[in-house]
Design an enzyme around this catalytic site. Structure first.
Site, PDB file in Angstrom:
ATOM      1  N   SER A   8     104.924  34.134  22.659  1.00 38.40           N
ATOM      2  CA  SER A   8     105.638  35.309  23.169  1.00 38.40           C
ATOM      3  C   SER A   8     105.336  36.521  22.298  1.00 38.40           C
ATOM      4  O   SER A   8     105.681  36.570  21.115  1.00 38.40           O
ATOM      5  CB  SER A   8     107.140  35.043  23.186  1.00 38.40           C
ATOM      6  OG  SER A   8     107.787  36.250  23.502  1.00 38.40           O
ATOM      7  N   HIS A  33     102.678  35.167  26.790  1.00 41.50           N
ATOM      8  CA  HIS A  33     103.991  35.357  27.413  1.00 41.50           C
ATOM      9  C   HIS A  33     104.467  36.771  27.053  1.00 41.50           C
ATOM     10  O   HIS A  33     104.534  37.144  25.873  1.00 41.50           O
ATOM     11  CB  HIS A  33     104.980  34.308  26.910  1.00 41.50           C
ATOM     12  CG  HIS A  33     106.311  34.384  27.580  1.00 41.50           C
ATOM     13  ND1 HIS A  33     106.540  33.869  28.837  1.00 41.50           N
ATOM     14  CD2 HIS A  33     107.482  34.941  27.189  1.00 41.50           C
ATOM     15  CE1 HIS A  33     107.804  34.091  29.181  1.00 41.50           C
ATOM     16  NE2 HIS A  33     108.397  34.750  28.195  1.00 41.50           N
ATOM     17  N   ASP A  35     107.393  39.635  27.569  1.00 47.97           N
ATOM     18  CA  ASP A  35     108.799  39.835  27.929  1.00 47.97           C
ATOM     19  C   ASP A  35     109.105  41.301  28.196  1.00 47.97           C
ATOM     20  O   ASP A  35     108.971  42.129  27.292  1.00 47.97           O
ATOM     21  CB  ASP A  35     109.695  39.364  26.774  1.00 47.97           C
ATOM     22  CG  ASP A  35     109.669  37.857  26.623  1.00 47.97           C
ATOM     23  OD1 ASP A  35     109.969  37.157  27.596  1.00 47.97           O
ATOM     24  OD2 ASP A  35     109.333  37.390  25.512  1.00 47.97           O
ATOM     25  N   MET A  37     112.073  43.892  29.107  1.00 50.70           N
ATOM     26  CA  MET A  37     113.548  44.001  29.101  1.00 50.70           C
ATOM     27  C   MET A  37     113.945  45.441  29.364  1.00 50.70           C
ATOM     28  O   MET A  37     113.331  46.359  28.813  1.00 50.70           O
ATOM     29  CB  MET A  37     114.086  43.595  27.731  1.00 50.70           C
ATOM     30  CG  MET A  37     113.667  42.206  27.314  1.00 50.70           C
ATOM     31  SD  MET A  37     114.287  41.876  25.660  1.00 50.70           S
ATOM     32  CE  MET A  37     113.638  40.227  25.408  1.00 50.70           C
ATOM     33  N   HIS A  66     107.350  37.956  32.104  1.00 52.28           N
ATOM     34  CA  HIS A  66     108.744  37.532  32.318  1.00 52.28           C
ATOM     35  C   HIS A  66     109.606  38.782  32.415  1.00 52.28           C
ATOM     36  O   HIS A  66     109.828  39.465  31.413  1.00 52.28           O
ATOM     37  CB  HIS A  66     109.147  36.638  31.125  1.00 52.28           C
ATOM     38  CG  HIS A  66     110.571  36.203  31.118  1.00 52.28           C
ATOM     39  ND1 HIS A  66     111.168  35.657  30.004  1.00 52.28           N
ATOM     40  CD2 HIS A  66     111.537  36.218  32.073  1.00 52.28           C
ATOM     41  CE1 HIS A  66     112.430  35.363  30.266  1.00 52.28           C
ATOM     42  NE2 HIS A  66     112.684  35.705  31.527  1.00 52.28           N
ATOM     43  N   MET A  68     112.923  40.688  32.678  1.00 53.98           N
ATOM     44  CA  MET A  68     114.382  40.642  32.496  1.00 53.98           C
ATOM     45  C   MET A  68     114.896  42.028  32.864  1.00 53.98           C
ATOM     46  O   MET A  68     115.362  42.789  32.003  1.00 53.98           O
ATOM     47  CB  MET A  68     114.702  40.261  31.042  1.00 53.98           C
ATOM     48  CG  MET A  68     114.462  38.778  30.777  1.00 53.98           C
ATOM     49  SD  MET A  68     114.234  38.415  29.015  1.00 53.98           S
ATOM     50  CE  MET A  68     112.489  38.740  28.868  1.00 53.98           C
ATOM     51  N   MET A 137     115.646  29.290  30.846  1.00 56.14           N
ATOM     52  CA  MET A 137     115.989  29.958  29.590  1.00 56.14           C
ATOM     53  C   MET A 137     116.762  28.966  28.708  1.00 56.14           C
ATOM     54  O   MET A 137     117.797  28.441  29.114  1.00 56.14           O
ATOM     55  CB  MET A 137     116.871  31.182  29.832  1.00 56.14           C
ATOM     56  CG  MET A 137     116.154  32.415  30.360  1.00 56.14           C
ATOM     57  SD  MET A 137     114.739  33.000  29.412  1.00 56.14           S
ATOM     58  CE  MET A 137     115.395  33.172  27.761  1.00 56.14           C
ATOM     59  N   GLY A 142     117.140  38.171  26.059  1.00 60.94           N
ATOM     60  CA  GLY A 142     117.358  39.472  25.423  1.00 60.94           C
ATOM     61  C   GLY A 142     116.765  39.587  24.022  1.00 60.94           C
ATOM     62  O   GLY A 142     116.371  40.663  23.608  1.00 60.94           O
ATOM     63  N   PHE A 143     116.695  38.476  23.328  1.00 59.84           N
ATOM     64  CA  PHE A 143     116.231  38.536  21.942  1.00 59.84           C
ATOM     65  C   PHE A 143     115.415  37.297  21.584  1.00 59.84           C
ATOM     66  O   PHE A 143     115.700  36.208  22.089  1.00 59.84           O
ATOM     67  CB  PHE A 143     117.431  38.608  20.975  1.00 59.84           C
ATOM     68  CG  PHE A 143     118.304  39.802  21.242  1.00 59.84           C
ATOM     69  CD1 PHE A 143     118.004  41.036  20.671  1.00 59.84           C
ATOM     70  CD2 PHE A 143     119.401  39.702  22.094  1.00 59.84           C
ATOM     71  CE1 PHE A 143     118.799  42.154  20.938  1.00 59.84           C
ATOM     72  CE2 PHE A 143     120.196  40.810  22.364  1.00 59.84           C
ATOM     73  CZ  PHE A 143     119.892  42.041  21.793  1.00 59.84           C
ATOM     74  N   GLY A 145     114.188  34.673  18.414  1.00 56.10           N
ATOM     75  CA  GLY A 145     114.794  34.152  17.185  1.00 56.10           C
ATOM     76  C   GLY A 145     116.175  33.533  17.319  1.00 56.10           C
ATOM     77  O   GLY A 145     116.861  33.373  16.316  1.00 56.10           O
ATOM     78  N   ASP A 175     111.769  28.571  27.606  1.00 59.17           N
ATOM     79  CA  ASP A 175     111.674  29.815  26.844  1.00 59.17           C
ATOM     80  C   ASP A 175     112.913  30.038  25.980  1.00 59.17           C
ATOM     81  O   ASP A 175     114.010  30.229  26.490  1.00 59.17           O
ATOM     82  CB  ASP A 175     111.496  30.964  27.855  1.00 59.17           C
ATOM     83  CG  ASP A 175     111.224  32.300  27.191  1.00 59.17           C
ATOM     84  OD1 ASP A 175     111.037  32.335  25.970  1.00 59.17           O
ATOM     85  OD2 ASP A 175     111.192  33.307  27.931  1.00 59.17           O
ATOM     86  N   SER A 198     109.123  33.583  17.745  1.00 58.97           N
ATOM     87  CA  SER A 198     109.285  33.621  16.285  1.00 58.97           C
ATOM     88  C   SER A 198     108.620  32.452  15.590  1.00 58.97           C
ATOM     89  O   SER A 198     108.033  32.626  14.524  1.00 58.97           O
ATOM     90  CB  SER A 198     110.765  33.591  15.887  1.00 58.97           C
ATOM     91  OG  SER A 198     111.552  34.118  16.876  1.00 58.97           O
TER      92      SER A 198
HETATM   93  C1  DX5 Z   1     114.003  35.979  25.154  1.00 56.36           C
HETATM   94  C2  DX5 Z   1     112.564  35.952  25.618  1.00 56.36           C
HETATM   95  C3  DX5 Z   1     111.713  34.967  24.907  1.00 56.36           C
HETATM   96  C4  DX5 Z   1     111.603  35.176  23.414  1.00 56.36           C
HETATM   97  C5  DX5 Z   1     111.495  33.820  22.802  1.00 56.36           C
HETATM   98  O1  DX5 Z   1     114.760  36.724  26.037  1.00 56.36           O
HETATM   99  O2  DX5 Z   1     112.482  35.652  26.993  1.00 56.36           O
HETATM  100  O3  DX5 Z   1     110.416  34.880  25.487  1.00 56.36           O
HETATM  101  O4  DX5 Z   1     110.511  35.973  23.042  1.00 56.36           O
HETATM  102  O5  DX5 Z   1     111.530  33.975  21.430  1.00 56.36           O
HETATM  103  P1  DX5 Z   1     111.813  32.755  20.430  1.00 56.36           P
HETATM  104  O6  DX5 Z   1     110.691  31.771  20.621  1.00 56.36           O
HETATM  105  O7  DX5 Z   1     111.783  33.462  19.102  1.00 56.36           O
HETATM  106  O8  DX5 Z   1     113.144  32.193  20.788  1.00 56.36           O
HETATM  107 ZN    ZN Z   2     110.439  35.208  27.883  1.00 59.39          ZN
END
Ligand code: DX5
Ligand code: ZN
Length: 216
Positions: A8, A33, A35, A37, A66, A68, A137, A142-143, A145, A175, A198
């Site tokens: 990601s 991947h 993201d 947002m 992806h 969001m 999910m 949203g984040f 880590g 994810d 992460s």
């Molecule tokens: C979260 C994202 C993920 C995120 C995963 O909303 O959709 O793709 O980047 O990050 P880690 O692998 O750090 O949980």
């Molecule tokens: Zn994602």
């Protein structure tokens, strides 16, 4: 098919994006991947079209986008233009999911639907045969880590069952919070694609971390 790894980009160093993209290109990773947002559907804003089209000039692998964002229908053509190969929308953002999925496919992209941790797999019963991918999910979107939600395993098993019953070839993507502790268990439960942010980019040797996840 052995499982796929999708690093990601959200966890990459945006000031060295080209360097991090080249690392993924040279690694055993299968997809990028990406993201997106909007600060409305999720409490964070990431990046949009200009960054994705800049990335596209360097990426040598599938671009798995992806979304969001609310009202994703407005932007389907734009995401095709900037280079998305797979476009995933959230179930929770689509009033007319069937129409959205058909619109994605008619642009020549593969269509994915993502489920938040609280959304049951069963809501996809009447659309599963139209989907190329379902993204479960395993954290709240949203984040990066965050910690992995254990209920995900149950959802993978239920989804696998739904896919097998429908006779479709839909891929299961996981994810959020993926690492070396849960990757083999996720694959054993039925996951086809593992997203890792992460765990890959914050590790000392991201290329080796990707191979580790690829081996399971
Ligand atoms: C979260 C994202 C993920 C995120 C995963 O909303 O959709 O793709 O980047 O990050 P880690 O692998 O750090 O949980
Ligand atoms: Zn994602």
């Amino acid at each position: 098919m052995s499982h796929l790894i999708a690093p990601s980009i959200l966890a990459a160093d945006f000031a060295n994006l080209q360097r991090d993209i080249e690392m993924v290109n040279q690694s055993e990773a299968d997809w990028f991947h990406i993201d997106v947002m909007d600060g409305v559907f999720v409490p964070n804003i990431s990046f949009g079209m200009p960054v994705i089209s800049a990335m596209k000039k360097h990426t040598k692998k599938i671009m798995d986008v992806h979304l969001m964002i609310v009202d994703p229908d407005k932007f389907i053509t734009d995401f095709k233009k900037v280079g998305a190969d797979i476009l995933t929308v959230h179930y929770e953002t689509c009033k007319h999911l069937h129409r959205t999925v058909q619109a994605i496919k008619s642009e020549g992209m593969q269509a994915g639907v993502s489920l938040n941790p609280h959304t049951p797999v069963a809501v996809l019963e009447d659309i599963i045969q139209d989907l190329d991918l379902v993204l479960i999910m395993s954290v709240n979107p949203g984040f990066g880590g965050q910690s992995f939600i254990e209920n995900t395993y149950k959802k993978i098993i239920q989804l696998k069952d739904l896919i097998e019953k429908s006779g479709s070839k839909t891929l299961i993507e996981i994810d959020g919070g993926v690492n070396d502790k849960n990757c083999s268990k996720l694959v054993a439960a039925g996951a086809d694609v593992l997203v890792a942010g992460s765990f890959v980019f914050k590790s000392e040797n991201p290329t080796e971390t990707i191979s580790k996840l690829k081996k399971g």
